[in-house]
Design a protein around this motif. Structure first.
Motif, mmCIF file in Angstrom:
data_model
loop_
_atom_site.group_PDB
_atom_site.id
_atom_site.type_symbol
_atom_site.label_atom_id
_atom_site.label_comp_id
_atom_site.label_asym_id
_atom_site.label_seq_id
_atom_site.Cartn_x
_atom_site.Cartn_y
_atom_site.Cartn_z
ATOM 1 N N ALA A 73 34.549 69.112 19.510
ATOM 2 C CA ALA A 73 33.358 68.162 19.953
ATOM 3 C C ALA A 73 33.212 66.436 19.115
ATOM 4 O O ALA A 73 32.834 66.896 18.128
ATOM 5 C CB ALA A 73 32.447 68.811 20.701
ATOM 6 N N THR A 133 31.067 59.795 20.634
ATOM 7 C CA THR A 133 31.983 58.484 20.820
ATOM 8 C C THR A 133 31.954 57.713 20.080
ATOM 9 O O THR A 133 32.896 56.863 20.598
ATOM 10 C CB THR A 133 30.788 57.503 22.349
ATOM 11 O OG1 THR A 133 29.710 57.320 21.717
ATOM 12 C CG2 THR A 133 30.724 58.935 23.358
ATOM 13 N N SER A 134 31.219 57.392 18.811
ATOM 14 C CA SER A 134 31.755 55.837 18.248
ATOM 15 C C SER A 134 33.209 56.750 17.499
ATOM 16 O O SER A 134 33.879 55.861 16.521
ATOM 17 C CB SER A 134 30.663 56.595 16.820
ATOM 18 O OG SER A 134 30.670 57.312 16.273
ATOM 19 N N GLY A 148 35.254 54.891 19.104
ATOM 20 C CA GLY A 148 36.060 53.152 18.802
ATOM 21 C C GLY A 148 34.227 52.025 19.582
ATOM 22 O O GLY A 148 34.435 52.645 20.798
ATOM 23 N N ARG A 149 34.675 50.783 19.086
ATOM 24 C CA ARG A 149 34.350 50.455 19.656
ATOM 25 C C ARG A 149 34.166 49.104 20.060
ATOM 26 O O ARG A 149 33.974 48.086 21.219
ATOM 27 C CB ARG A 149 33.452 49.187 18.329
ATOM 28 C CG ARG A 149 31.679 48.080 18.979
ATOM 29 C CD ARG A 149 31.300 47.787 17.731
ATOM 30 N NE ARG A 149 29.770 47.376 18.057
ATOM 31 C CZ ARG A 149 29.569 46.765 16.750
ATOM 32 N NH1 ARG A 149 28.977 46.385 16.209
ATOM 33 N NH2 ARG A 149 27.635 46.811 17.237
ATOM 34 N N LEU A 173 35.109 54.349 28.560
ATOM 35 C CA LEU A 173 33.860 54.878 26.548
ATOM 36 C C LEU A 173 32.109 54.209 27.486
ATOM 37 O O LEU A 173 31.714 54.265 26.767
ATOM 38 C CB LEU A 173 34.648 54.419 25.948
ATOM 39 C CG LEU A 173 35.217 54.944 24.923
ATOM 40 C CD1 LEU A 173 36.077 54.140 23.771
ATOM 41 C CD2 LEU A 173 34.985 56.596 25.136
ATOM 42 N N GLY A 191 28.400 53.714 28.679
ATOM 43 C CA GLY A 191 27.307 54.907 28.724
ATOM 44 C C GLY A 191 27.321 55.474 29.822
ATOM 45 O O GLY A 191 27.033 56.522 30.027
ATOM 46 N N VAL A 251 30.696 58.572 29.719
ATOM 47 C CA VAL A 251 30.656 59.464 28.907
ATOM 48 C C VAL A 251 28.525 60.406 28.847
ATOM 49 O O VAL A 251 28.526 61.652 28.258
ATOM 50 C CB VAL A 251 30.911 58.669 27.443
ATOM 51 C CG1 VAL A 251 31.559 58.287 27.092
ATOM 52 C CG2 VAL A 251 29.233 57.808 26.944
ATOM 53 N N ALA A 306 31.909 64.496 23.829
ATOM 54 C CA ALA A 306 30.842 64.833 23.754
ATOM 55 C C ALA A 306 29.354 63.872 23.930
ATOM 56 O O ALA A 306 30.212 62.235 22.723
ATOM 57 C CB ALA A 306 29.624 65.728 22.793
ATOM 58 N N PRO A 307 28.566 63.640 24.613
ATOM 59 C CA PRO A 307 27.781 62.994 24.912
ATOM 60 C C PRO A 307 27.101 62.425 24.100
ATOM 61 O O PRO A 307 24.837 62.477 24.503
ATOM 62 C CB PRO A 307 26.912 63.250 26.468
ATOM 63 C CG PRO A 307 26.959 64.419 26.309
ATOM 64 C CD PRO A 307 27.797 65.337 25.496
ATOM 65 N N MET A 308 26.801 62.315 22.436
ATOM 66 C CA MET A 308 26.428 61.637 21.490
ATOM 67 C C MET A 308 27.145 60.421 20.434
ATOM 68 O O MET A 308 27.814 60.465 21.045
ATOM 69 C CB MET A 308 25.912 62.673 20.932
ATOM 70 C CG MET A 308 26.904 63.358 20.379
ATOM 71 S SD MET A 308 27.028 65.038 19.178
ATOM 72 C CE MET A 308 28.442 65.058 18.499
ATOM 73 N N PRO A 309 25.901 59.714 20.214
ATOM 74 C CA PRO A 309 26.954 58.723 19.536
ATOM 75 C C PRO A 309 27.285 58.979 18.349
ATOM 76 O O PRO A 309 28.521 58.596 17.865
ATOM 77 C CB PRO A 309 26.288 57.599 18.941
ATOM 78 C CG PRO A 309 24.568 57.914 19.501
ATOM 79 C CD PRO A 309 24.521 59.566 20.575
ATOM 80 N N ARG A 310 27.113 60.063 18.112
ATOM 81 C CA ARG A 310 28.082 60.784 16.290
ATOM 82 C C ARG A 310 28.293 62.312 16.489
ATOM 83 O O ARG A 310 27.142 62.293 17.021
ATOM 84 C CB ARG A 310 27.269 60.128 14.810
ATOM 85 C CG ARG A 310 26.758 58.545 14.952
ATOM 86 C CD ARG A 310 26.265 58.266 13.342
ATOM 87 N NE ARG A 310 25.977 57.193 12.803
ATOM 88 C CZ ARG A 310 26.366 56.271 12.063
ATOM 89 N NH1 ARG A 310 27.143 57.552 11.103
ATOM 90 N NH2 ARG A 310 25.818 55.578 11.247
#
Lengths: 354, 354, 354, 354
Positions: free
Chosen positions: D174, D177-178, D181-182, D188, D190, D193, D239-243
């Motif tokens: 998992a 989301t980073s 990419g941006r 993607l 918020g 996700v 997964a729902p987290m940035p990193r």
């Protein structure tokens, strides 16, 4: 038996919420669903939470207008509703979830949104004085904005009672990200919004004139004499959740209120009395404060209030789901009235938690 | 060479942040770390983000006091710092991250926290007038609260300049959940807080008197004449993120300001001039508004301001990390001053994003 | 007219979800609701998303048993259902959401949960071969666990078709935090779980024997000859969201399958055929993969599958809401069958998104 | 004194993380930063967490190449590195964070990424056998992908020890989301996700051949005889987290291992011995399992392993920050080696939590 609704702008979050609610509506069935750039695509590809719609595809706007629906919902970006509305024949009920027809003042419109003012439709907030009957009689209704719903319902009872000064309102509201729409923007990526609260459009949010318009009318019903000046400092912020608005609404008590004494119980009591018969407004028991999660997916506004003696300010907090009571749910509430159905039909009073 | 710090209350979030920052500090090394109910446990078991501490265990408070540290940080719940502080011999520098010694007024203490007032230590916000020298000379310093840091730094320049009326401040602030601590509470479970914004302690948050105390002093430095009355409506809310505070701070301009004309540029300019030499305060370029994510893990406060003509209100927005500049980072900033080290040593100016 | 349900264990997340769903059920109304440590408290204080329950309070377990309900739902921690069940007179239908009566093997129970095995009730997964009729005829039903529902429904069609080797299954599943319950634990605080994915109970999750039991039965229906050995490597992880399970279920194709050729279309086709008549199982169109958000609050399982030639593995992905299809929804689905109501009555097919 | 680094592709998340880490690097300072579509914009406008970069603007790629940097980092989308690399004169060290030069097989490249294979650079994973010296001697290094780092480091010790069968690996990972990419994509957002876990590119993720290449080499070092066939079923989910990446890596023990007996202690012990001297790999104490939050912003991989007797599978779980050890941190680790600096210089061992 049963009526049919068309949805124009069915690919966004407001459109998706209309479809979700209409799927559970006992008397209105989903007819044509239009989405400009997605014509021919499967509706459920864009809304996989609606698997029963696999097999139905988006049509174009003209097809939706001509589909024979008793009611058409417009869930379009600002400025787009007017041109579509012009193509809808008389006799079909129309509810616009956008801003195009909410404001009465062309000047306020131009300042908030820019461009030409398309006109003014009956404003679709049934809880305001006299609004319910007007909506029921209307053929075209402008459903309110999400923030204006949260803020207007928080202040209205106190403005009507004359216990707060409408010229000195200060509101700060946090919204989930669906309020910013479904268009792809780098600033709204999950990587950006998770773990983040940020303020935006500070001092110039386009929803302010709608709040001012609403409370000016409420003030006119409550207090005899010259029209009150409504002035509201409104700051919006984006919170890391998909849905929900929490509005913290403060006000200075009037001299009258101060003289009478204005405790927390009295403030909450005014709210309670005002909304006693309203199916979609819940003033929480003493000591319970609204939380957005409790309103998730429901058409209900939760309210609580107190009087802060140290600051000499009344504080009302309201929570709602920006896509339901703040958009699609309220639009269906209006449509129920317009179509002669029970106002609460098909609209959940119950949220989804945790 | 190098100094040693003891941390008492090392198992909570404030304690963990102290340890994280001290691990990167060039001149202060971590000595004894105490945690009441975790004596003998591995520090890294409670703080797995600090794997280099595997092998070091928590000791009891007495052992930490007697450990020979040059500086002791107290990161304890309200009301616990005083009793521990009483056991620390003179000659050891002490920085308390708790509230026990922040307030000067025993009456204000009793109203906000209840119980006996333990006393008043030098208040550890270096950016306030005269504070830097006082902290450097102090043996015991009370590090400010998280909300008071965000709110005080937002208003201070404008209060000092006499352009806002300190008796009519309205602030709404959102905090990440770490501000509510690490004790197990059902209301703070992830299932409860994700997807939720909620207001709490409305009209009675214990951080208000600290804000009032700070701004009263700032007002006294800025305006000759009788002491200004500071009155602030303060509403706190919990946002679904681990860290970060966003404070929206509004104020009514003074007559003087209104006469002079008070545009957004002027307001932001006052902030910029006031914090020109401050290493940990960043007034953002025009048009950029603070976001909590940009301060994650840094000791920096981000500020922006405008004047809202329609509401006749100044709006200042501040963002910080409640555990860093709002707690442990600011405490180390004070310790640097107290120990004769460069104020910025070991403190990140840079946040972690996305 | 209409039936009444009692809920025992109404204060947790499973209990709350039962109440949410029952409020919308056309034929079952909520009767007594028991919660051990909350007797006398307002139900809506613990479940503020159910404001229509303000005014009804929790009773004790004995009162709920004696309340005259046609059906009693038990939503209790493991090991507690058995003692309560023993007090319920014959003639009342009972659905247990806990694990106490799911396993047939006392040995498997002891290894997974410890303690004495209470017995075995009819297993409440209507989609399994022969299960629907058995549930309809049963007085007491054990509703399946959340992970076992996601995993069993993913593998069952392929095991039944004999195209995968049941002795070499490898599954990794992520769950939202509500699966870990509502008891206050520091490890489940929002500050801990947001921004975090972590594995737990690796190699020893108590839900594995339930998966093995289910697939062993499925294998027995599909393949003549000696009983297949089912062996599954099952790793659970916690994801930062309140609800939802995503299970990635891989399997080695049997020799038969390899010989025949086993493309993605064929694998998905087997699933599609197997669940063709199932109201609560959606095999997504080709190219669409399940996402937990699409199942939020619905009683629907979403499935997709492919064959990965490079790894020579079949991969099935399933998504569901752990509190709905994974717990309370499935329990009501069983109750509908037991009470002679339409199986789908009151159960949402539609999720809540975004 | 000190060296200068140029960053090409500085506007994305990998580029931002390079800048964050380089700001804290004692010997490498940030020189020119290029970003194709943002030339002339303020770097800190895109990276507001780096306020010390306000005032420095993005340049174009040619300017960055010609800027006189000792080392150039390329943080570009797949397929773009090759053309830029061709313009960089010999004598300048180059580390590519993209995939262009990671694979040795043109066929594998074409299958995974499509298009022409640009070539192969020294692979930048210092923890692999012989890699450290090769990197130190190289002028151009391809930094590994995020998933391949997590998965390779999990399996490598066990493959090298010959205790698992490299032809039967099953991994599910998992990612935050980073990792996606941006670039602005509706999928993607918020709103999409948050609250969601979803699988993607099932059976065809482009990172698989990189994992296979790595483990094939490791197998060659460990086991005499013909080259092992490495086969891995790899499923990625969002997964729902940035990193953060959490990889669950399972394997079938070899006959040798089964005969010898392969308990959890032995498996973890093999990992511990293998990484004993590695600064950036932490094998957790027995009973502690990796969590992504503990690695946030650090260059450290956390590992734990067990042997699951019931399934006869080894399970290794690894956690890392996809932007740090999975991208920019590992790239700087390589640059340190290439520039003759201490390998760990400027790289955090400590994560940010909560």
């Amino acid at each position: 038996m049963g009526m049919t609704a068309a949805v124009i702008g069915g690919s966004g979050y407001g459109g998706g919420e209309l479809l979700r609610l209409l799927l559970a509506h006992p008397e209105i069935e989903i007819g044509a669903v239009a989405a400009h750039t997605n014509v021919g695509e499967d509706i459920a590809d864009l809304h996989p939470h609606l698997p029963s719609l696999y097999g139905q595809t988006f049509v174009d706007t003209a097809a939706a207008v001509a589909s024979g629906a008793e009611v058409i919902f417009l869930a379009l970006p600002h400025g787009r509703s007017a041109e579509v509305a012009a193509t809808i024949p008389t006799g079909i009920k129309v509810v616009d979830l956008g801003a195009d027809f909410r404001l009465e003042s062309a000047e306020a419109w131009a300042k908030a949104y820019g461009g030409a003012h398309a006109g003014t439709w009956t404003y679709g907030m049934p809880e305001l004085p006299g609004a319910r009957a007007a909506i029921a009689a209307a053929e075209r209704v402008a459903a309110p904005g999400c923030y204006p719903t949260a803020v207007t319902l928080a202040y209205a009872p106190l403005v009507a009672a004359g216990v707060i000064d409408p010229s000195d309102l200060v509101t700060v509201a946090a919204s989930g990200t669906s309020g910013a729409g479904r268009a792809a923007k780098a600033s709204l990526l999950g990587s950006e919004v998770m773990g983040d609260v940020t303020a935006y459009k500070v001092g110039r949010h386009q929803h302010r004139p709608e709040i001012v318009q609403n409370l000016t009318k409420v003030a006119a019903t409550g207090v005899p004499g010259p029209a009150a000046t409504v002035r509201v400092s409104f700051t919006a912020s984006l919170a890391p959740m998909p849905r929900g608005i929490l509005a913290t609404c403060t006000a200075r008590p009037t001299g009258k209120a101060s003289t009478d004494g204005l405790g927390a119980d009295l403030v909450a009591g005014i709210l309670r009395a005002y909304y006693d018969d309203e199916p979609f407004v819940t003033v929480l028991p003493a000591g319970r404060w609204p939380r957005t999660s409790a309103t998730l997916g429901s058409n209900t506004v939760h309210l609580q209030a107190t009087y802060d003696e140290d600051a000499d300010r009344v504080v009302v907090v309201s929570a709602l789901d920006n896509l339901t009571k703040g958009a699609a749910g309220q639009a269906i509430q209006c449509a129920n009235l317009m179509l002669g159905l029970p106002e609460t039909m098909g609209l959940p009073l119950t949220g989804l938690a945790p």
